[in-house]
Design a protein around this motif. Structure first.
Motif, PDB file in Angstrom:
ATOM      1  N   ALA A 255       0.855  -1.187   0.000  1.00 18.85           N
ATOM      2  CA  ALA A 255       0.000   0.000   0.000  1.00 18.85           C
ATOM      3  C   ALA A 255       0.890   1.236   0.000  1.00 18.85           C
ATOM      4  O   ALA A 255       1.788   1.362   0.833  1.00 18.85           O
ATOM      5  CB  ALA A 255      -0.902   0.001   1.230  1.00 18.85           C
ATOM      6  N   LYS A 256       0.673   2.134  -0.959  1.00 21.47           N
ATOM      7  CA  LYS A 256       1.401   3.400  -1.023  1.00 21.47           C
ATOM      8  C   LYS A 256       0.381   4.526  -0.930  1.00 21.47           C
ATOM      9  O   LYS A 256      -0.485   4.666  -1.802  1.00 21.47           O
ATOM     10  CB  LYS A 256       2.209   3.511  -2.318  1.00 21.47           C
ATOM     11  CG  LYS A 256       3.357   2.519  -2.419  1.00 21.47           C
ATOM     12  CD  LYS A 256       4.266   2.825  -3.605  1.00 21.47           C
ATOM     13  CE  LYS A 256       5.023   4.124  -3.389  1.00 21.47           C
ATOM     14  NZ  LYS A 256       6.001   4.390  -4.467  1.00 21.47           N
ATOM     15  N   LEU A 257       0.477   5.311   0.133  1.00 23.10           N
ATOM     16  CA  LEU A 257      -0.525   6.328   0.411  1.00 23.10           C
ATOM     17  C   LEU A 257       0.128   7.683   0.652  1.00 23.10           C
ATOM     18  O   LEU A 257       1.221   7.769   1.200  1.00 23.10           O
ATOM     19  CB  LEU A 257      -1.340   5.941   1.652  1.00 23.10           C
ATOM     20  CG  LEU A 257      -2.004   4.556   1.642  1.00 23.10           C
ATOM     21  CD1 LEU A 257      -2.583   4.237   3.008  1.00 23.10           C
ATOM     22  CD2 LEU A 257      -3.078   4.481   0.569  1.00 23.10           C
ATOM     23  N   ALA A 258      -0.568   8.725   0.226  1.00 26.07           N
ATOM     24  CA  ALA A 258      -0.162  10.101   0.512  1.00 26.07           C
ATOM     25  C   ALA A 258      -1.328  10.779   1.216  1.00 26.07           C
ATOM     26  O   ALA A 258      -2.494  10.556   0.864  1.00 26.07           O
ATOM     27  CB  ALA A 258       0.190  10.838  -0.772  1.00 26.07           C
ATOM     28  N   THR A 259      -1.024  11.623   2.208  1.00 22.49           N
ATOM     29  CA  THR A 259      -2.108  12.181   2.999  1.00 22.49           C
ATOM     30  C   THR A 259      -1.650  13.448   3.721  1.00 22.49           C
ATOM     31  O   THR A 259      -0.450  13.730   3.805  1.00 22.49           O
ATOM     32  CB  THR A 259      -2.607  11.138   4.029  1.00 22.49           C
ATOM     33  OG1 THR A 259      -3.673  11.687   4.793  1.00 22.49           O
ATOM     34  CG2 THR A 259      -1.487  10.713   4.961  1.00 22.49           C
ATOM     35  N   THR A 260      -2.607  14.194   4.243  1.00 16.75           N
ATOM     36  CA  THR A 260      -2.315  15.380   5.057  1.00 16.75           C
ATOM     37  C   THR A 260      -3.243  15.387   6.258  1.00 16.75           C
ATOM     38  O   THR A 260      -4.309  14.760   6.248  1.00 16.75           O
ATOM     39  CB  THR A 260      -2.512  16.686   4.269  1.00 16.75           C
ATOM     40  OG1 THR A 260      -3.875  16.747   3.809  1.00 16.75           O
ATOM     41  CG2 THR A 260      -1.576  16.754   3.073  1.00 16.75           C
ATOM     42  N   GLY A 273      -4.256   6.800  -2.536  1.00 15.85           N
ATOM     43  CA  GLY A 273      -3.126   6.069  -3.101  1.00 15.85           C
ATOM     44  C   GLY A 273      -3.549   4.731  -3.669  1.00 15.85           C
ATOM     45  O   GLY A 273      -4.698   4.546  -4.072  1.00 15.85           O
ATOM     46  N   ASP A 274      -2.613   3.797  -3.696  1.00 19.71           N
ATOM     47  CA  ASP A 274      -2.841   2.490  -4.307  1.00 19.71           C
ATOM     48  C   ASP A 274      -2.616   1.377  -3.296  1.00 19.71           C
ATOM     49  O   ASP A 274      -1.678   1.426  -2.496  1.00 19.71           O
ATOM     50  CB  ASP A 274      -1.874   2.279  -5.477  1.00 19.71           C
ATOM     51  CG  ASP A 274      -2.065   3.340  -6.555  1.00 19.71           C
ATOM     52  OD1 ASP A 274      -3.212   3.507  -7.002  1.00 19.71           O
ATOM     53  OD2 ASP A 274      -1.079   3.993  -6.926  1.00 19.71           O
ATOM     54  N   VAL A 275      -3.493   0.370  -3.339  1.00 22.44           N
ATOM     55  CA  VAL A 275      -3.375  -0.806  -2.488  1.00 22.44           C
ATOM     56  C   VAL A 275      -3.466  -2.050  -3.364  1.00 22.44           C
ATOM     57  O   VAL A 275      -4.361  -2.162  -4.203  1.00 22.44           O
ATOM     58  CB  VAL A 275      -4.487  -0.842  -1.412  1.00 22.44           C
ATOM     59  CG1 VAL A 275      -4.366  -2.112  -0.573  1.00 22.44           C
ATOM     60  CG2 VAL A 275      -4.429   0.392  -0.522  1.00 22.44           C
ATOM     61  N   PHE A 276      -2.514  -2.966  -3.168  1.00 18.62           N
ATOM     62  CA  PHE A 276      -2.507  -4.215  -3.919  1.00 18.62           C
ATOM     63  C   PHE A 276      -2.325  -5.364  -2.936  1.00 18.62           C
ATOM     64  O   PHE A 276      -1.385  -5.362  -2.132  1.00 18.62           O
ATOM     65  CB  PHE A 276      -1.355  -4.224  -4.939  1.00 18.62           C
ATOM     66  CG  PHE A 276      -1.149  -5.556  -5.608  1.00 18.62           C
ATOM     67  CD1 PHE A 276      -1.982  -5.982  -6.627  1.00 18.62           C
ATOM     68  CD2 PHE A 276      -0.114  -6.393  -5.207  1.00 18.62           C
ATOM     69  CE1 PHE A 276      -1.790  -7.208  -7.233  1.00 18.62           C
ATOM     70  CE2 PHE A 276       0.085  -7.626  -5.807  1.00 18.62           C
ATOM     71  CZ  PHE A 276      -0.752  -8.040  -6.829  1.00 18.62           C
ATOM     72  N   VAL A 277      -3.244  -6.328  -2.941  1.00 20.33           N
ATOM     73  CA  VAL A 277      -3.167  -7.468  -2.029  1.00 20.33           C
ATOM     74  C   VAL A 277      -3.340  -8.750  -2.820  1.00 20.33           C
ATOM     75  O   VAL A 277      -4.198  -8.838  -3.707  1.00 20.33           O
ATOM     76  CB  VAL A 277      -4.269  -7.377  -0.937  1.00 20.33           C
ATOM     77  CG1 VAL A 277      -4.193  -8.583  -0.014  1.00 20.33           C
ATOM     78  CG2 VAL A 277      -4.128  -6.098  -0.129  1.00 20.33           C
ATOM     79  N   VAL A 278      -2.534  -9.758  -2.516  1.00 24.64           N
ATOM     80  CA  VAL A 278      -2.634 -11.053  -3.189  1.00 24.64           C
ATOM     81  C   VAL A 278      -2.566 -12.165  -2.151  1.00 24.64           C
ATOM     82  O   VAL A 278      -1.866 -12.049  -1.137  1.00 24.64           O
ATOM     83  CB  VAL A 278      -1.498 -11.224  -4.234  1.00 24.64           C
ATOM     84  CG1 VAL A 278      -0.128 -11.182  -3.562  1.00 24.64           C
ATOM     85  CG2 VAL A 278      -1.665 -12.517  -5.024  1.00 24.64           C
ATOM     86  N   MET A 279      -3.347 -13.230  -2.377  1.00 29.25           N
ATOM     87  CA  MET A 279      -3.300 -14.395  -1.501  1.00 29.25           C
ATOM     88  C   MET A 279      -2.985 -15.617  -2.347  1.00 29.25           C
ATOM     89  O   MET A 279      -3.552 -15.784  -3.435  1.00 29.25           O
ATOM     90  CB  MET A 279      -4.636 -14.593  -0.784  1.00 29.25           C
ATOM     91  CG  MET A 279      -4.615 -15.736   0.231  1.00 29.25           C
ATOM     92  SD  MET A 279      -6.139 -15.850   1.176  1.00 29.25           S
ATOM     93  CE  MET A 279      -7.283 -16.411  -0.080  1.00 29.25           C
TER      94      MET A 279
END
Length: 298
Positions: A255-260, A273-279
């Motif tokens: 997970a790569k996130l940008a925030t304030t 941002g982007d979230v990628f999950v695999v099982m």
């Protein structure tokens, strides 16, 4: 005023905010050079140290600390300290250098039992008496905030008053519902910019590595978060839930996130941002997916 003599020091301080005992020697009392003392201190809230000693520390649970304190040049060094912060035990070495433009703190900390609730207070979470007061209001039918994430503003000015480099290693980690087998990481604070590089959480044979930068020099604070999940055993992750027997396999992702924001609630609540999950090689309870609102099976 005599030089070359070691003056005995014996101090016992008691107040509403703190109690401390100091015993040892100092060769130059006016400047505290040659300080060599054993000390023990305890209090209800680390934030009180700002009023007493000018050290910017966030609010905390009750604490106690004892160790061997010396001074060499502009640095105060704390060797073989041991103490508690709430329910967490802490030990290790630390130093504070007062010779620069800002205070510079360094520490190597080891914990055998580390409670995340205690760290939550440092990040704006509620202290125990605040939880009890809120529970009492709820019992009497009074409205409460109902917020899960801490919404107290982060003291950004305090972040700019001190630089730090702290390494932490913990064995048993207490976090409700999540079986953590260990935690290790480094936190640095440089001119108002806080960095995790990284914070590693161990779950079974898997790891969760989180890299984070929190820039406290801007208003509101800006944060970048990069979390990497590697081979986390799903059954182990859900072992304290009713879904453990219906789940198997390994979880991975990023997970790569940008925030304030100026509080934990604002920072996590405004993240994009982007979230990628695999099982791989496993299964997950259909009921769990529905409860999470992820109707993937449909």
């Amino acid at each position: 005023r005599s030089e070359g003599e070691a003056y005995p020091v014996n101090i016992d301080i008691s107040s509403a905010a703190i109690s401390a005992k100091v015993e040892g020697t100092v060769s130059q009392p006016q400047t505290l050079q040659g300080l060599d003392v054993q000390f023990a201190v305890k209090g209800n809230n680390l934030a009180d140290l700002y009023t007493l000693a000018g050290v910017p520390v966030p609010p905390s649970p009750p604490y106690s600390l004892k160790g061997h304190l010396t001074r060499e040049g502009s640095a105060f060094k704390l060797a073989d300290f041991a103490g508690k912060l709430g329910e967490s035990d802490l030990g290790g070495t630390a130093a504070v250098d007062t010779g620069g433009e800002r205070l510079k703190a360094t520490a190597d900390v080891v914990s055998h039992k580390f409670d995340f609730d205690d760290i939550a207070v440092l990040m704006g979470g509620k202290r125990e008496e605040e939880k009890q007061a809120e529970a009492s209001r709820e019992a009497e039918g009074e409205p409460t905030s109902g917020k899960v994430l801490p919404d107290k503003p982060i003291n950004l000015s305090a972040l700019r008053q001190i630089d730090a480099d702290v390494r932490l290693k913990a064995g048993q980690v207490l976090l409700p519902g999540v079986p953590i087998d260990g935690l290790e990481g480094e936190v640095t604070l440089d001119q108002g910019v806080l960095r995790l590089s990284p914070m590693t959480v161990k779950i079974g044979d898997g790891t969760i590595n989180t890299f984070m930068t929190l820039d406290g020099t801007v208003q509101p604070a800006r944060a970048d978060i990069d979390t990497r999940i590697s081979r986390v055993d799903l059954k182990r992750l859900l072992s304290k839930s009713p879904f453990a027997q219906e789940s198997a396999g390994h979880l991975g992702g990023r997970a790569k996130l940008a925030t304030t924001g100026n509080s934990v609630a604002e920072i996590l609540g405004s993240a994009t941002g982007d979230v990628f999950v695999v099982m791989s090689g496993g299964r997950i309870s259909h009921l769990l997916i529905e409860l999470a609102g992820l109707d993937i099976a449909q």
